[in-house]
Motif scaffolding. Structure first.
Motif, PDB file in Angstrom:
ATOM      1  N   UNK A 113       0.849  -1.189   0.000  1.00 40.33           N
ATOM      2  CA  UNK A 113       0.000   0.000   0.000  1.00 40.33           C
ATOM      3  C   UNK A 113       0.890   1.247   0.000  1.00 40.33           C
ATOM      4  N   UNK A 114       0.698   2.102  -0.981  1.00 45.42           N
ATOM      5  CA  UNK A 114       1.458   3.346  -1.074  1.00 45.42           C
ATOM      6  C   UNK A 114       0.721   4.447  -0.327  1.00 45.42           C
ATOM      7  N   UNK A 115       1.418   5.114   0.583  1.00 43.98           N
ATOM      8  CA  UNK A 115       0.835   6.221   1.319  1.00 43.98           C
ATOM      9  C   UNK A 115       1.401   7.523   0.803  1.00 43.98           C
ATOM     10  N   UNK A 116       0.515   8.445   0.456  1.00 43.28           N
ATOM     11  CA  UNK A 116       0.942   9.768   0.024  1.00 43.28           C
ATOM     12  C   UNK A 116       1.263  10.576   1.279  1.00 43.28           C
ATOM     13  N   UNK A 117       2.506  11.007   1.400  1.00 45.42           N
ATOM     14  CA  UNK A 117       2.915  11.781   2.572  1.00 45.42           C
ATOM     15  C   UNK A 117       2.343  13.194   2.482  1.00 45.42           C
ATOM     16  N   UNK A 118       1.704  13.639   3.546  1.00 39.58           N
ATOM     17  CA  UNK A 118       1.072  14.959   3.616  1.00 39.58           C
ATOM     18  C   UNK A 118       1.481  15.630   4.913  1.00 39.58           C
ATOM     19  N   UNK A 119       1.445  16.963   4.927  1.00 40.47           N
ATOM     20  CA  UNK A 119       1.616  17.644   6.212  1.00 40.47           C
ATOM     21  C   UNK A 119       0.389  17.383   7.092  1.00 40.47           C
ATOM     22  N   UNK A 120       0.624  17.318   8.378  1.00 38.56           N
ATOM     23  CA  UNK A 120      -0.450  17.149   9.360  1.00 38.56           C
ATOM     24  C   UNK A 120      -0.494  18.392  10.233  1.00 38.56           C
ATOM     25  N   UNK A 121      -1.662  18.988  10.320  1.00 37.24           N
ATOM     26  CA  UNK A 121      -1.888  20.126  11.203  1.00 37.24           C
ATOM     27  C   UNK A 121      -2.858  19.678  12.283  1.00 37.24           C
ATOM     28  N   UNK A 122      -2.369  19.613  13.515  1.00 30.89           N
ATOM     29  CA  UNK A 122      -3.190  19.206  14.660  1.00 30.89           C
ATOM     30  C   UNK A 122      -3.700  20.475  15.344  1.00 30.89           C
ATOM     31  N   UNK A 123      -5.008  20.537  15.550  1.00 26.70           N
ATOM     32  CA  UNK A 123      -5.616  21.679  16.224  1.00 26.70           C
ATOM     33  C   UNK A 123      -6.079  21.206  17.602  1.00 26.70           C
ATOM     34  N   UNK A 124      -5.524  21.849  18.630  1.00 26.53           N
ATOM     35  CA  UNK A 124      -5.885  21.510  20.005  1.00 26.53           C
ATOM     36  C   UNK A 124      -6.406  22.756  20.711  1.00 26.53           C
ATOM     37  N   UNK A 125      -6.903  22.558  21.881  1.00 24.80           N
ATOM     38  CA  UNK A 125      -7.423  23.636  22.711  1.00 24.80           C
ATOM     39  C   UNK A 125      -8.466  23.069  23.643  1.00 24.80           C
ATOM     40  N   UNK A 126      -8.584  23.717  24.783  1.00 22.19           N
ATOM     41  CA  UNK A 126      -9.524  23.217  25.777  1.00 22.19           C
ATOM     42  C   UNK A 126     -10.950  23.377  25.261  1.00 22.19           C
ATOM     43  N   UNK A 127     -11.890  22.779  25.946  1.00 22.95           N
ATOM     44  CA  UNK A 127     -13.298  22.782  25.553  1.00 22.95           C
ATOM     45  C   UNK A 127     -13.801  24.201  25.283  1.00 22.95           C
ATOM     46  N   UNK A 128     -14.395  24.403  24.117  1.00 26.42           N
ATOM     47  CA  UNK A 128     -14.995  25.688  23.779  1.00 26.42           C
ATOM     48  C   UNK A 128     -14.025  26.769  23.352  1.00 26.42           C
ATOM     49  N   UNK A 129     -12.788  26.414  23.081  1.00 29.45           N
ATOM     50  CA  UNK A 129     -11.784  27.417  22.721  1.00 29.45           C
ATOM     51  C   UNK A 129     -11.982  27.985  21.318  1.00 29.45           C
ATOM     52  N   UNK A 130     -12.585  27.207  20.423  1.00 28.98           N
ATOM     53  CA  UNK A 130     -12.794  27.684  19.063  1.00 28.98           C
ATOM     54  C   UNK A 130     -12.077  26.867  18.008  1.00 28.98           C
ATOM     55  N   UNK A 131     -11.831  25.600  18.278  1.00 29.10           N
ATOM     56  CA  UNK A 131     -11.102  24.748  17.347  1.00 29.10           C
ATOM     57  C   UNK A 131     -11.857  24.575  16.024  1.00 29.10           C
ATOM     58  N   UNK A 132     -13.125  24.244  16.099  1.00 30.31           N
ATOM     59  CA  UNK A 132     -13.902  24.024  14.881  1.00 30.31           C
ATOM     60  C   UNK A 132     -14.081  25.328  14.115  1.00 30.31           C
ATOM     61  N   UNK A 133     -14.234  26.426  14.817  1.00 35.64           N
ATOM     62  CA  UNK A 133     -14.336  27.729  14.135  1.00 35.64           C
ATOM     63  C   UNK A 133     -13.063  28.016  13.355  1.00 35.64           C
ATOM     64  N   UNK A 134     -11.904  27.723  13.940  1.00 35.84           N
ATOM     65  CA  UNK A 134     -10.645  27.916  13.231  1.00 35.84           C
ATOM     66  C   UNK A 134     -10.587  27.014  12.001  1.00 35.84           C
ATOM     67  N   UNK A 135     -10.995  25.769  12.132  1.00 33.96           N
ATOM     68  CA  UNK A 135     -10.983  24.857  10.978  1.00 33.96           C
ATOM     69  C   UNK A 135     -11.836  25.399   9.838  1.00 33.96           C
ATOM     70  N   UNK A 136     -13.024  25.912  10.164  1.00 35.19           N
ATOM     71  CA  UNK A 136     -13.890  26.472   9.121  1.00 35.19           C
ATOM     72  C   UNK A 136     -13.193  27.626   8.399  1.00 35.19           C
ATOM     73  N   UNK A 137     -12.550  28.503   9.168  1.00 32.30           N
ATOM     74  CA  UNK A 137     -11.840  29.638   8.568  1.00 32.30           C
ATOM     75  C   UNK A 137     -10.661  29.167   7.720  1.00 32.30           C
ATOM     76  N   UNK A 138      -9.886  28.216   8.232  1.00 34.33           N
ATOM     77  CA  UNK A 138      -8.746  27.694   7.480  1.00 34.33           C
ATOM     78  C   UNK A 138      -9.194  27.071   6.163  1.00 34.33           C
ATOM     79  N   UNK A 139     -10.253  26.294   6.206  1.00 35.58           N
ATOM     80  CA  UNK A 139     -10.738  25.639   4.992  1.00 35.58           C
ATOM     81  C   UNK A 139     -11.167  26.647   3.939  1.00 35.58           C
ATOM     82  N   UNK A 140     -11.828  27.701   4.373  1.00 37.02           N
ATOM     83  CA  UNK A 140     -12.245  28.745   3.430  1.00 37.02           C
ATOM     84  C   UNK A 140     -11.027  29.380   2.771  1.00 37.02           C
ATOM     85  N   UNK A 141     -10.040  29.728   3.579  1.00 37.38           N
ATOM     86  CA  UNK A 141      -8.825  30.359   3.039  1.00 37.38           C
ATOM     87  C   UNK A 141      -8.030  29.384   2.164  1.00 37.38           C
ATOM     88  N   UNK A 142      -7.912  28.148   2.601  1.00 32.00           N
ATOM     89  CA  UNK A 142      -7.190  27.155   1.813  1.00 32.00           C
ATOM     90  C   UNK A 142      -7.847  26.962   0.449  1.00 32.00           C
TER      91      UNK A 142
END
Length: 184
Positions: free
Chosen positions: A1-30
């Motif tokens: 099985x060939x795996x395509x190597x990709x960068x991994x961006x891990x988003x952490x933060x305590x409960x309610x910090x805004x992790x999913x909100x950041x992901x939405x913004x990043x996806x729009x910009x990306x």
């Protein structure tokens, strides 16, 4: 099985910090730049809720990981999802950990398994809720672990507090976690 190597961006933060909100913004910009991300959302209770809040048109794939913490009980599931994401057309993998996850344990496992995982680099962003940082009678051990392993940090909810509190949080982070760089 060939795996395509990709960068991994891990988003952490305590409960309610805004992790999913950041992901939405990043996806729009990306997506504006022609960058497509695979996303894995880890939530203890219901990752499908966060998955539905993300515009799927801006992502290569979105996969919920409901159950327990990806850094321990669901590690095997996460590893399989990472390998599956390596087979898509996405340019990078975004992993949002649940608010109580210990990213140090996860990064340690990823380091040990680096030859079999589809990552060419790993970066972690820790989202800091300035309203609650250190305000739970003390800094929560998980908050400390999230910052100890972070490459970058982002202050969230700055519009809901005063400038003195923001300055104090930044000073605390700079004094105790000098390896993590602030991003906006």
């Amino acid at each position: 099985l060939f795996l395509k190597k990709k960068p991994l961006l891990i988003v952490t933060g305590f409960l309610g910090a805004g992790k999913t909100s950041l992901l939405r913004e990043l996806l729009t910009e990306f997506s504006k730049s022609g960058i497509w991300a695979d996303i894995i959302l880890n939530d203890i209770v219901n990752a499908e809720l966060d998955t539905k809040s993300i515009n799927a048109e801006n992502a290569s794939s979105i996969t919920p990981l409901s159950a327990s913490c990806a850094c321990c009980e669901s590690l095997d599931n996460l590893l399989n999802l990472c390998k599956t994401a390596s087979e898509t057309k996405g340019d990078l993998l975004l992993l949002e950990l649940n608010g109580t996850a210990d990213p140090l344990a996860l990064i340690e496992n990823f380091s040990l398994l680096k030859d079999t995982l589809p990552f060419n680099s790993i970066v972690q962003i820790c989202i800091i809720d300035v309203r609650n940082w250190g305000n739970r009678d003390r800094l929560d051990p998980i908050e400390k672990r999230q910052m100890e392993s972070s490459t970058f940090y982002l202050l969230s909810h700055t519009d809901k507090t005063d400038s003195k509190s923001i300055i104090n949080v930044e000073k605390d982070i700079n004094d105790n976690y000098p390896k993590s760089q602030k991003i906006t």
